[in-house]
Enzyme design. Sequence first.
Site, PDB file in Angstrom:
ATOM      1  N   ASP A 142       0.864  -1.178   0.000  1.00  0.00           N
ATOM      2  CA  ASP A 142       0.000   0.000   0.000  1.00  0.00           C
ATOM      3  C   ASP A 142       0.904   1.232   0.000  1.00  0.00           C
ATOM      4  OD1 ASP A 142      -2.129   1.810   0.453  1.00  0.00           O
ATOM      5  OD2 ASP A 142      -3.164   0.337   1.707  1.00  0.00           O
ATOM      6  N   ASP A 180      -2.838   4.821  -2.469  1.00  0.00           N
ATOM      7  CA  ASP A 180      -3.802   5.482  -1.599  1.00  0.00           C
ATOM      8  C   ASP A 180      -4.186   6.862  -2.148  1.00  0.00           C
ATOM      9  OD1 ASP A 180      -5.019   5.325   1.173  1.00  0.00           O
ATOM     10  OD2 ASP A 180      -3.910   7.201   1.414  1.00  0.00           O
ATOM     11  N   GLU A 191      -6.450   4.020  -5.947  1.00  0.00           N
ATOM     12  CA  GLU A 191      -7.664   4.377  -5.200  1.00  0.00           C
ATOM     13  C   GLU A 191      -8.075   5.790  -5.601  1.00  0.00           C
ATOM     14  OE1 GLU A 191      -9.442   4.816  -0.658  1.00  0.00           O
ATOM     15  OE2 GLU A 191      -7.537   5.728  -1.189  1.00  0.00           O
ATOM     16  N   HIS A 246     -11.146  -1.723   4.442  1.00  0.00           N
ATOM     17  CA  HIS A 246     -10.897  -1.297   5.827  1.00  0.00           C
ATOM     18  C   HIS A 246     -11.530   0.053   6.155  1.00  0.00           C
ATOM     19  CE1 HIS A 246      -8.104   0.775   3.322  1.00  0.00           C
ATOM     20  NE2 HIS A 246      -7.749   1.557   4.315  1.00  0.00           N
ATOM     21  N   ASP A 247     -12.130   0.708   5.173  1.00  0.00           N
ATOM     22  CA  ASP A 247     -12.785   1.999   5.404  1.00  0.00           C
ATOM     23  C   ASP A 247     -14.305   1.882   5.361  1.00  0.00           C
ATOM     24  OD1 ASP A 247     -10.299   3.322   5.432  1.00  0.00           O
ATOM     25  OD2 ASP A 247     -10.374   3.735   3.281  1.00  0.00           O
TER      26      ASP A 247
HETATM   27  O1  TEU Z   1      -8.868   6.509   2.246  1.00  0.00           O
HETATM   28  C1  TEU Z   1      -9.301   7.566   1.445  1.00  0.00           C
HETATM   29  C2  TEU Z   1     -10.352   8.379   1.983  1.00  0.00           C
HETATM   30  O2  TEU Z   1     -10.706   9.372   1.369  1.00  0.00           O
HETATM   31  C3  TEU Z   1     -10.945   7.996   3.291  1.00  0.00           C
HETATM   32  O3  TEU Z   1     -10.557   8.895   4.252  1.00  0.00           O
HETATM   33  C4  TEU Z   1     -12.391   7.949   3.196  1.00  0.00           C
HETATM   34  O4  TEU Z   1     -12.918   9.203   2.924  1.00  0.00           O
HETATM   35  C5  TEU Z   1     -12.935   7.482   4.489  1.00  0.00           C
HETATM   36  O5  TEU Z   1     -12.215   6.390   4.922  1.00  0.00           O
HETATM   37  C6  TEU Z   1     -14.347   7.064   4.320  1.00  0.00           C
HETATM   38  O6  TEU Z   1     -14.773   6.665   5.541  1.00  0.00           O
HETATM   39  C7  TEU Z   1      -7.515   6.188   2.251  1.00  0.00           C
HETATM   40  C8  TEU Z   1      -7.298   5.000   3.145  1.00  0.00           C
HETATM   41  O7  TEU Z   1      -7.950   3.887   2.615  1.00  0.00           O
HETATM   42  C9  TEU Z   1      -7.743   5.354   4.536  1.00  0.00           C
HETATM   43  O8  TEU Z   1      -7.680   4.271   5.418  1.00  0.00           O
HETATM   44  C10 TEU Z   1      -6.865   6.484   5.019  1.00  0.00           C
HETATM   45  O9  TEU Z   1      -7.313   6.932   6.264  1.00  0.00           O
HETATM   46  C11 TEU Z   1      -6.864   7.662   4.044  1.00  0.00           C
HETATM   47  O10 TEU Z   1      -6.708   7.257   2.689  1.00  0.00           O
HETATM   48  C12 TEU Z   1      -5.720   8.593   4.351  1.00  0.00           C
HETATM   49  O11 TEU Z   1      -4.507   7.985   4.000  1.00  0.00           O
END
Ligand code: TEU
Length: 543
Positions: free
Chosen positions: A102, A203, A245, A319-320
């Site tokens: 990642d 990311d 992403e 994971h989000d």
């Molecule tokens: O996520 C991208 C992102 O925009 C997230 O913050 C999203 O808006 C949120 O998770 C929705 O609930 C990536 C990663 O996957 C995330 O885990 C990180 O926190 C973020 O980038 C910052 O690096």
Amino acid sequence: MTEQRKQPWWKNAVVYQIYPRSFQDSNGDGIGDIRGIISRLDYLADLGIDAVWLSPVYRSPQDDNGYDISDYQDIDPMFGTLDDMEELIAKAKEKNIRIIMDLVLNHTSDEHRWFLEAKKSKDNPYHDYYVWRDGVEGEYPNDMRASFGGSAWEWVPELQQYYFHQFSVKQPDLNWENPKVRREIYDMILWWMDKGVGGFRLDVIDQIAKEPDKKITNNGPRLHEFLQEMSRETFQKGDLITVGEAWGANTENAQLYSNPDGSEFSMVFQFEHMMLDQQPGKEKWDLAPLPFVKLKKCMAKWQNELCGKGWNSLFMDNHDLPRIVSHWGDDGKYRVESAKMLSAVFHGMQGTPYIYQGEELGMTNVKFADISHYRDIETLNMYKERVEAGYDPEDVMKSIYAKSRDNARTPMQWSSRENAGFTTGTPWIEINPNYREINAEAEQQDPDSVFSWYRTLVHLRKEYPVFVDGAFELLMEEDEQVFAYVRENDGSRMLVCANFTGTPAACPLLDEWKDGEVLVHNYKADVETELKPYEAVIVRKQK
Ligand code: TEU
Ligand code: CA
């Protein structure tokens, strides 16, 4: 002239995402680690996946669970050592599993050496690695907000300047306009390629070419120039799977991100379908029912507009995101049926399927008693902000139960033994109490489990090229219950037909498929023209 090209390997691959902190602990400190992953490679091989996307394991203060990196070329002691990482890459390779790292390139940790230098003085050679604006304390350069709450600008009194951060204050944004930043990043990527990694997940890559003065964050004017340069300087020198992403992707720019000529990434990872059940113009916490017909049309649009012109990722979980069986399915009575139904609908499409750890078990959302049990920075900041703004704490908890990222971050449920077999110590976040019923050990032995179903889906994708190259046609477009589509290539026609609801649904078109071969079906009975709750079937006809 058309050139007959071999399909790249990742077109029929299935990727499994590991969130290392919650996967498997090996030393009893309550936190998952790399040796834990090594000990579970047989499980992954049994599922049949081709690659593992590993959420960040680099050195990090863990403000955002590793998405705040302080050293890209070292492993956080919490997760292990560089030697462990090399062993993981090697042992996975023996099982034909590639490791996807990642890459968080939009920002670093504020404890990264570059940032520590950058804030020493305006003349420091690293100052321009980040995005600074002069200012007057208390008056922000503009009203841009950070994703995790508050202003996107943070004041540094010593410099009398603000730095820009799209995420937490501990995640300062890198300045991609600076060619030195780009070169450092490319060298770091080449270093990982040299270690034998199988690819990279990038990311929030649509946010690197920001122009804060114009309030531009994603899809900035120089974005594709930077991505093409990065790809040329790094990815194209290897046989990698790369996935960008991009929350801000649409079907047009996705054709750039995932151009079949390989000039940017292998594929895009976009969220249009995941953002349908929130109130328009509001945040994900502002819940709204899933507009099912819109969901079908959205998926169909991506299928048809990318066909031959790009490549998509197929996912419902990460994971989000909340756990899909709780989110779009039924995590009560029809947990097993609905988990199977949802995966059939997604795995039947064109693109590369992603399985998020525990999804293959039908793991569910969690309801912790109160906010003190939550760990995620986004959840905690939002709770504080909303309660201070006068929201009813009970309503805020409802949003958290539905959408908190911690739903996906409770430890992997390996067995019915203590702590679900995840750790011998105290887990860093509580385990979902349903691990006694929902766990890998039980499901691996049960031919009717969600796990066995996923294993079958993974194998079907390898067996029938129509899943990879077939054209897509949505059927029963306006129907409020049934998700049905056909995939078709020179050799076969494949019907994927599913009832997205907990009540029976009429589906007359199944009559025409009576003589087809049923590849998967989540009920024991024959397929009738009325679908049972969450019933799903994939039928094949040879041409
Ligand atoms: O996520 C991208 C992102 O925009 C997230 O913050 C999203 O808006 C949120 O998770 C929705 O609930 C990536 C990663 O996957 C995330 O885990 C990180 O926190 C973020 O980038 C910052 O690096
Ligand atoms: Ca550990």
